[in-house]
Motif scaffolding. Structure first.
Motif, PDB file in Angstrom:
ATOM      1  N   TYR A 100       0.838  -1.201   0.000  1.00  0.00           N
ATOM      2  CA  TYR A 100       0.000   0.000   0.000  1.00  0.00           C
ATOM      3  C   TYR A 100       0.871   1.248   0.000  1.00  0.00           C
ATOM      4  O   TYR A 100       1.954   1.246   0.601  1.00  0.00           O
ATOM      5  N   TYR A 139      -1.951 -10.237   1.140  1.00  0.00           N
ATOM      6  CA  TYR A 139      -0.919  -9.916   2.125  1.00  0.00           C
ATOM      7  C   TYR A 139      -1.354 -10.453   3.479  1.00  0.00           C
ATOM      8  O   TYR A 139      -2.532 -10.476   3.796  1.00  0.00           O
ATOM      9  N   ARG A 142      -4.860 -11.650   4.438  1.00  0.00           N
ATOM     10  CA  ARG A 142      -5.862 -11.093   3.521  1.00  0.00           C
ATOM     11  C   ARG A 142      -5.700 -11.682   2.128  1.00  0.00           C
ATOM     12  O   ARG A 142      -4.594 -11.838   1.647  1.00  0.00           O
ATOM     13  N   HIS A 145      -8.021  -7.962  -2.621  1.00  0.00           N
ATOM     14  CA  HIS A 145      -9.222  -7.143  -2.457  1.00  0.00           C
ATOM     15  C   HIS A 145      -8.912  -5.702  -2.836  1.00  0.00           C
ATOM     16  O   HIS A 145      -7.749  -5.275  -2.824  1.00  0.00           O
ATOM     17  N   HIS A 147     -10.334  -1.793  -1.808  1.00  0.00           N
ATOM     18  CA  HIS A 147     -11.163  -1.029  -0.869  1.00  0.00           C
ATOM     19  C   HIS A 147     -11.993   0.014  -1.625  1.00  0.00           C
ATOM     20  O   HIS A 147     -11.483   0.679  -2.534  1.00  0.00           O
TER      21      HIS A 147
HETATM   22 FE   LIG Z   1      -6.664  -3.961   2.500  1.00  0.00          FE
END
Ligand SMILES: [Fe+2]
Length: 209
Positions: A100, A139, A142, A145, A147
């Motif tokens: 991210y 990751y 998770r 996905h 957001h």
């Molecule tokens: Fe996330």
């Protein structure tokens, strides 16, 4: 003839012509709102790049984001199936390397300077939206996905979109959606692959809009 709420509740509409009434089926009466899911720890703190629909390119840089390019489109509607024109979609995800654009992401994956990281776009008059991005990576616990914060006239939906054909049952959030209907509602559909670019569709239903 003006369609009234009563007509919709009846499940059909009668169009009165010169001499006959014709029953025309309409969309299902209501559809479930897309489930809410947590914002998570990586909501963008800053947005150094442009925020347009194409996350794979950044102004002033000749390169393209690393990873598997994908297109995503869909429609934002109310529970009654009406489009939500001009809905604002705030989108963020990992880059194609699993990172991210956020200082709290300390897993050690590299920043991709050619990846936009987030976007704020507006659905068109028919509630349709489109982004071009890269397939995010899983990751920790998770699965893949993206957001989404989706704002209509009245409602803000905070949720996440999952991918089909992935081991989503191993995700920390996905199994918490209690049944298949809710799980399907947050899972995109693969609608095609063209020159290696996957196209997904994901429709979003704003409860209470
Ligand atoms: Fe996330």
């Amino acid at each position: 003839m003006t369609l009234t709420r009563r007509h919709l509740l009846m499940g059909f509409t009668s169009v009165v012509g010169a001499s006959a009434a014709i029953a025309i089926p309409v969309e299902p009466l209501t559809r479930r709102g897309t489930p809410q899911l947590t914002t998570g720890p990586f909501y963008p703190l800053d947005r150094p790049f442009d925020q347009d629909w194409d996350l794979t390119r950044v102004p002033g840089r000749p390169g393209v984001a690393q990873g598997v390019i994908m297109d995503l489109h869909g429609k934002v509607t109310t529970e009654q199936g009406r489009p939500v024109p001009g809905a604002i979609l705030d989108v963020w995800q990992t880059n194609g390397l699993g990172r991210y654009h956020h200082p709290s992401d300390t897993v050690g994956k590299p920043i991709d300077p050619n990846f936009q990281g987030s976007a704020v776009i507006r659905a068109d008059v028919d509630g349709d939206y489109r982004i071009r991005t890269v397939v995010p990576l899983p990751y920790e616990r998770r699965q893949r996905h993206i957001h989404f914060d989706v704002r209509g006239e009245k409602r803000l939906l905070v949720t996440q979109m999952f991918f089909p054909g992935e081991p989503n049952e191993r995700d920390t959030l996905f199994p918490g959606l209690r049944n298949e209907v809710l799980q399907r509602a947050v899972t995109a559909e693969l609608v095609g692959i063209d020159n290696g670019v996957k196209t997904f569709r994901w429709n979003i239903v704003l409860a209470g809009e």
